[in-house]
Design a protein around this motif. Structure first.
Motif, short mmCIF file in Angstrom:
data_model
loop_
_atom_site.label_atom_id
_atom_site.label_comp_id
_atom_site.label_asym_id
_atom_site.label_seq_id
_atom_site.Cartn_x
_atom_site.Cartn_y
_atom_site.Cartn_z
N ILE A 18 0.86 -1.18 0.00
CA ILE A 18 0.00 0.00 0.00
C ILE A 18 0.90 1.23 0.00
CG2 ILE A 18 -1.82 1.28 1.18
CD1 ILE A 18 -2.72 -1.42 0.12
N TRP A 19 0.78 2.00 -1.06
CA TRP A 19 1.53 3.25 -1.20
C TRP A 19 0.58 4.39 -0.86
CZ3 TRP A 19 6.59 2.22 -2.86
CH2 TRP A 19 6.79 0.97 -3.41
N LYS A 20 0.98 5.23 0.09
CA LYS A 20 0.12 6.31 0.56
C LYS A 20 0.60 7.64 -0.01
CE LYS A 20 -1.35 8.66 4.82
NZ LYS A 20 -1.19 8.73 6.29
N ARG A 21 -0.37 8.45 -0.41
CA ARG A 21 -0.03 9.77 -0.93
C ARG A 21 0.21 10.71 0.25
NH1 ARG A 21 -3.05 12.52 -6.09
NH2 ARG A 21 -1.32 13.88 -6.67
N THR A 22 1.41 11.22 0.36
CA THR A 22 1.78 12.06 1.49
C THR A 22 1.94 13.52 1.12
OG1 THR A 22 4.11 11.54 1.10
CG2 THR A 22 2.92 10.15 2.66
N LYS A 23 2.03 13.81 -0.18
CA LYS A 23 2.19 15.20 -0.62
C LYS A 23 1.82 15.31 -2.09
CE LYS A 23 7.09 14.00 -0.76
NZ LYS A 23 8.41 14.28 -0.18
N GLY A 24 1.58 16.53 -2.52
CA GLY A 24 1.22 16.77 -3.91
C GLY A 24 2.43 16.73 -4.81
N LEU A 25 2.17 16.69 -6.12
CA LEU A 25 3.26 16.62 -7.08
C LEU A 25 4.15 17.86 -7.01
CD1 LEU A 25 1.51 15.12 -10.23
CD2 LEU A 25 2.99 13.96 -8.59
N THR A 26 3.54 19.00 -6.71
CA THR A 26 4.34 20.23 -6.66
C THR A 26 5.27 20.24 -5.46
OG1 THR A 26 2.52 21.31 -5.47
CG2 THR A 26 2.59 21.57 -7.87
N ASP A 27 4.94 19.45 -4.42
CA ASP A 27 5.78 19.41 -3.23
C ASP A 27 6.76 18.25 -3.25
OD1 ASP A 27 4.29 21.57 -2.21
OD2 ASP A 27 2.76 20.21 -1.44
N ASP A 28 6.68 17.41 -4.28
CA ASP A 28 7.52 16.22 -4.34
C ASP A 28 8.95 16.59 -4.72
OD1 ASP A 28 8.29 13.51 -4.45
OD2 ASP A 28 8.03 13.56 -6.63
N THR A 29 9.88 16.19 -3.89
CA THR A 29 11.29 16.49 -4.16
C THR A 29 12.16 15.26 -4.25
OG1 THR A 29 11.69 16.76 -1.77
CG2 THR A 29 11.11 18.75 -3.03
N ASP A 30 11.60 14.09 -3.92
CA ASP A 30 12.41 12.87 -3.90
C ASP A 30 12.12 11.94 -5.06
OD1 ASP A 30 9.91 12.06 -3.20
OD2 ASP A 30 10.46 11.23 -1.24
N GLY A 31 11.32 12.38 -6.04
CA GLY A 31 11.05 11.57 -7.22
C GLY A 31 10.11 10.41 -6.99
N SER A 32 9.27 10.50 -5.95
CA SER A 32 8.34 9.41 -5.65
C SER A 32 6.93 9.71 -6.13
CB SER A 32 8.31 9.14 -4.14
OG SER A 32 7.79 10.26 -3.43
N GLY A 33 6.72 10.87 -6.73
CA GLY A 33 5.39 11.23 -7.18
C GLY A 33 4.44 11.55 -6.05
N GLY A 34 4.98 11.77 -4.85
CA GLY A 34 4.14 12.07 -3.70
C GLY A 34 3.66 10.86 -2.94
N TYR A 35 4.03 9.63 -3.38
CA TYR A 35 3.61 8.39 -2.72
C TYR A 35 4.80 7.75 -2.01
CZ TYR A 35 -0.94 8.43 -5.08
OH TYR A 35 -2.20 8.76 -5.51
N GLU A 36 4.52 7.07 -0.92
CA GLU A 36 5.56 6.32 -0.23
C GLU A 36 4.97 5.01 0.30
OE1 GLU A 36 5.34 8.14 4.30
OE2 GLU A 36 6.83 8.94 2.90
N LEU A 37 5.81 4.00 0.43
CA LEU A 37 5.36 2.70 0.92
C LEU A 37 5.02 2.82 2.40
CD1 LEU A 37 4.96 -0.30 0.33
CD2 LEU A 37 7.35 -0.67 0.94
N SER A 38 3.74 2.57 2.73
CA SER A 38 3.27 2.75 4.10
C SER A 38 2.82 1.47 4.76
CB SER A 38 2.12 3.78 4.12
OG SER A 38 2.54 5.04 3.64
N ALA A 39 2.51 0.44 4.01
CA ALA A 39 2.09 -0.84 4.59
C ALA A 39 2.33 -1.94 3.57
CB ALA A 39 0.62 -0.81 5.00
N ALA A 40 2.60 -3.14 4.07
CA ALA A 40 2.83 -4.28 3.19
C ALA A 40 2.53 -5.56 3.95
CB ALA A 40 4.25 -4.31 2.65
N VAL A 41 1.99 -6.54 3.24
CA VAL A 41 1.73 -7.86 3.81
C VAL A 41 2.49 -8.88 2.98
CG1 VAL A 41 0.00 -9.60 4.36
CG2 VAL A 41 -0.54 -7.17 4.65
N ASP A 42 3.50 -9.50 3.58
CA ASP A 42 4.24 -10.55 2.90
C ASP A 42 3.41 -11.83 2.86
OD1 ASP A 42 6.54 -9.00 2.42
OD2 ASP A 42 7.23 -9.35 4.47
N SER A 43 3.51 -12.56 1.77
CA SER A 43 2.76 -13.82 1.61
C SER A 43 1.28 -13.61 1.91
CB SER A 43 3.34 -14.91 2.51
OG SER A 43 4.68 -15.16 2.20
N ALA A 44 0.72 -12.54 1.32
CA ALA A 44 -0.71 -12.27 1.50
C ALA A 44 -1.55 -13.41 0.97
CB ALA A 44 -1.07 -10.97 0.79
#
Length: 537
Positions: free
Chosen positions: A337-363
């Protein structure tokens, strides 16, 4: 025909051959050989369809038409047109017909997504309406715009169906918002990109619908009438040549063949947001190539690369309706699950404003083929896997902004013989109200497709959030085997803008009318009209 079509022809006997008052006498005198020589055979609209696996499909955001894409290297446009009987009797009988072939490619197609917005202006924020992006067994995403001739034809069909709305300015006059659209496109010899052209004399335009100077309303379709104003639907030759959409841009960046696409379109009334397209490609023993790319297709650039989530090919993605989350999964059986944390205009790390916020291995125990967010409840996610299970997940957000995925329930399809793998899942836009002991529970309508070709519709509990014990899912409909696919279902998708029910209608136990489309490896596209009632206790 070679292109998967069945052709029909009508014999047009010259009028001079019937020059006496007794047609029977003339017919008797005419030698069979002479008749064959003098007769003219006219091509009628034929039965068309894909002739290899239909890999993906996408509805127009308003539900006006369906786009399908296939390993036969074509993208096809389907819409409802009235039958001859309906045109004469003012009835409601429609049939789905291929009326366009926007893309004829040199690579097998793999994915498609509609990215058009609500505006017909190209200079406004967001994407203009009638635009899609497609992927194939190549490294390039391609974006296409509808030509003016296609929009006129669709408008004419709407008039025939009696569903035409207020004028949307799609005429070709210079003062109209769509004056920037080209008349049609063409595919150069040995080329892969559809080029724009304004040469209306290059090919026949008899099917293009009325021009801005036509004041008369079309009254029939598919050449079934005898009037001069009949709307001639395109023939097989026309479909492959003169119904192409112009390619507006290419998006470069992937290092291997594209696998899947999804898009977030800003909600109506949103300002300052751009349409985002997410894409994935085949990961060839390379973790870096398992990254997801985010694109602003209007600007034609990659705005983010999501890394570190997957170790192998991402086979499915889904944006939540509000664009807050992007879910992804695939061969590594991990749901991210990638969560949008900021808008494109505020993005400075090349992630498009999304970051990995949750994951389930072997779902799941096997590859995850499909995931989809519930449109009405954007924190509910469904997943389907080769292990034969459908799982329902809830995304919870903590006070510190962290996310947690909780499995609410799991179940198997009715056709579970031999652990029937789940290959497609999709939520409808509407919710069902429970009754009796479940009257406070809202159910999502979930369609599933399986490897055996079966299609089923289930009701799964999605609200409220504080359920102590999650009720079991309820089977609403199992499509009869004779109407299903006879090979793997690749995708299921609900038609947008369905005529939903108001709260008063639902209390009165009225039916909910929905349209479901499915496509599969049997080369077929199937469209089902379903009537669903509220849940009974």
């Amino acid at each position: 025909g070679y292109g998967g079509s069945v052709h029909f022809w009508t014999q047009d006997v010259p009028s001079e051959a019937m020059d006496t008052e007794d047609p029977a006498e003339d017919e008797a005198e005419m030698e069979e050989e002479d008749a064959m020589v003098s007769a003219r055979w006219v091509a009628d609209p034929c039965i068309t369809g894909h002739f290899r696996t239909v890999e993906d499909m996408a509805w127009d955001p308003n539900g006006e038409y369906l786009l399908t894409t296939s390993a036969d290297q074509t993208t096809r446009l389907w819409t409802e047109v009235p039958t001859m009987t309906a045109a004469k009797n003012k009835g409601q009988s429609n049939r789905w017909v291929e009326v366009g072939r926007p893309q004829v490619h040199g690579y097998d197609m793999t994915s498609i997504v509609c990215i058009g917005g609500n505006s017909n202006h190209i200079d406004e924020e967001g994407e203009p309406c009638h635009r899609f992006a497609s992927g194939a067994d190549e490294k390039v995403l391609r974006v296409f715009d509808a030509p003016a001739s296609t929009l006129r034809m669709l408008e004419s069909i709407q008039v025939l169906r009696g569903t035409a709305g207020p004028s949307s300015g799609e005429d070709s006059g210079e003062s109209q918002p769509s004056s920037w659209r080209v008349e049609r496109a063409f595919l150069p010899s040995l080329g892969l990109s559809n080029k724009a052209t304004a040469d209306t004399d290059q090919e026949s335009s008899k099917f293009a619908g009325p021009t801005s100077n036509d004041n008369e309303t079309l009254d029939v379709v598919a050449g079934e009438g005898d009037g001069n104003n009949s709307l001639q639907l395109p023939s097989e030759r026309d479909l492959g040549v003169t119904t192409l959409w112009p390619e507006t841009r290419k998006l470069f960046g992937h290092e291997s063949e594209l696998v899947c696409l999804d898009a977030y379109r800003p909600l109506s009334g949103s300002t300052g947001e751009s349409t985002l397209v997410a894409s994935s490609c085949k990961a060839r023993n390379d973790v870096a190539s398992a990254a997801i790319r985010l694109w602003d297709s209007k600007k034609g650039k990659c705005v983010g690369i999501l890394k570190g989530g997957h170790r192998s090919t991402v086979s499915t993605m889904s944006f939540s309706r509000d664009g807050k989350y992007l879910a992804s999964s695939g061969k590594d059986r991990r749901i991210c699950i990638w969560k949008r944390t900021k808008g494109l205009t505020d993005d400075t790390d090349g992630s498009g404003g999304y970051e990995l916020s949750a994951a389930v291995d072997s779902a799941h125990k096997r590859i995850v083929w499909s995931i989809h967010f519930c449109p009405k409840v954007p924190d509910i996610l469904a997943s389907g896997s080769r292990d034969g299970l459908i799982k329902l997940w809830r995304i919870s957000e903590g006070d510190d902004g962290s996310l947690e995925m909780k499995e609410l329930l799991r179940f198997e399809p009715l056709s579970k013989a031999g652990k029937n793998p789940i290959t497609a899942v999709a939520f409808a836009e509407e919710l069902l109200k429970g009754s009796g002991g479940n009257k406070d529970i809202d159910y999502g309508i979930l369609a599933i497709g399986t490897e055996s070709g079966c299609v089923e519709v289930w009701a799964v509990p999605v609200l409220p959030n504080n359920l102590e014990e999650c009720p079991s899912p309820i089977l609403l409909c199992a499509i009869p085997t004779n109407d299903c696919h006879f090979d793997t279902v690749k995708k299921v998708s609900w038609r947008p803008s369905a005529k939903g029910l108001t709260g008063e209608d639902q209390k009165a136990d009225k039916w909910l009318d929905l349209t479901l489309a499915s496509c599969g490896e049997d080369n077929g596209v199937r469209i089902f009209n379903l009537c669903i009632r509220n849940i009974s206790s």
